[in-house]
Scaffold this motif. Structure first.
Motif: not given
Length: 214
Positions: A186-187, A209-211, A191-193, A200-203
């Motif tokens: 994932v990370c 890189i968000l859609p 290119k982290p997913l 993602v909300d805690l990182c």
């Protein structure tokens, strides 16, 4: 990053993978030691292909010594740096037989006395074979610890010590595997997913890189 956020991160990682383990295939501490020795600068997939041929034939120090260095190379020649790895494994097997009665030692000092076994490898053995709350910081864990801000550090040892200090005790045994798998799948480095990431909300990475939202 505060303790509450770290606790939630590892709670989520545990929820999606309650019983994480290494992707290296092994059935004894000795097999794990050989697999980890072979895995340096190689993929777990490549190592497993080699050990699936090797271990049915030789999976003890005595059996590998009987193969000899040339015989061992035949089984591991598909793996990078196989010449030096074969040399180290043969030396290690000899020491295990002569000094440790063919038993893998369960302490860092003795493990690190074996040829080719450094701190990271010793940590993998202690954690995965013996259940010690250690942290084997590879490139994946180093990246995830710094990128997410779970335990940033300037070098591998600093990150290891901070992870051991900052990760809540209930997660320490499995944290090593969760972080490796998260970094591997994932990370990712280039290119982290982030769009597929459960934390993602805690990182606290500031270049996620968000859609794009439709």
């Amino acid at each position: 990053m505060n303790k509450t956020k770290r606790t939630e991160i590892f709670t989520r990682l545990r929820n999606i993978n309650p019983n994480p383990t290494t992707e290296l295939e092994f059935s004894s501490p000795f097999e794990l030691l050989v697999a980890v020795a072979l895995s340096a600068q190689s993929t777990d997939v490549g190592v497993n292909k080699a050990t699936r041929r090797l271990f049915p034939v030789a999976n003890t120090p005595e059996a590998i010594l009987a193969l000899g260095e040339a015989g061992l190379k035949d089984y591991i020649k598909t793996i990078g740096l196989y010449n030096s790895k074969a040399k180290h494994i043969i030396q290690t097997c000899r020491i295990l037989v002569e000094k440790f009665d063919s038993v893998i030692p369960e302490n860092r000092e003795d493990l690190e006395s074996l040829p080719g076994v450094g701190r990271k490898t010793a940590n993998v053995i202690l954690n995965t074979a013996f259940g010690h709350p250690t942290m084997a910081v590879d490139t994946h864990i180093y990246r995830v610890a710094n990128r997410t801000k779970i335990a940033p550090g300037k070098n591998v040892l600093e990150v290891e010590k901070r992870l051991l200090k900052l990760i809540p005790q209930e997660f320490l045994i499995d944290a090593h595997h969760w972080l490796i798998l998260h970094g591997r799948y994932v990370c990712k480095a280039r290119k982290p997913l982030c769009g597929e990431c459960v934390i993602v909300d805690l990182c606290e990475f500031n270049k996620k890189i968000l859609p794009e939202k439709s």
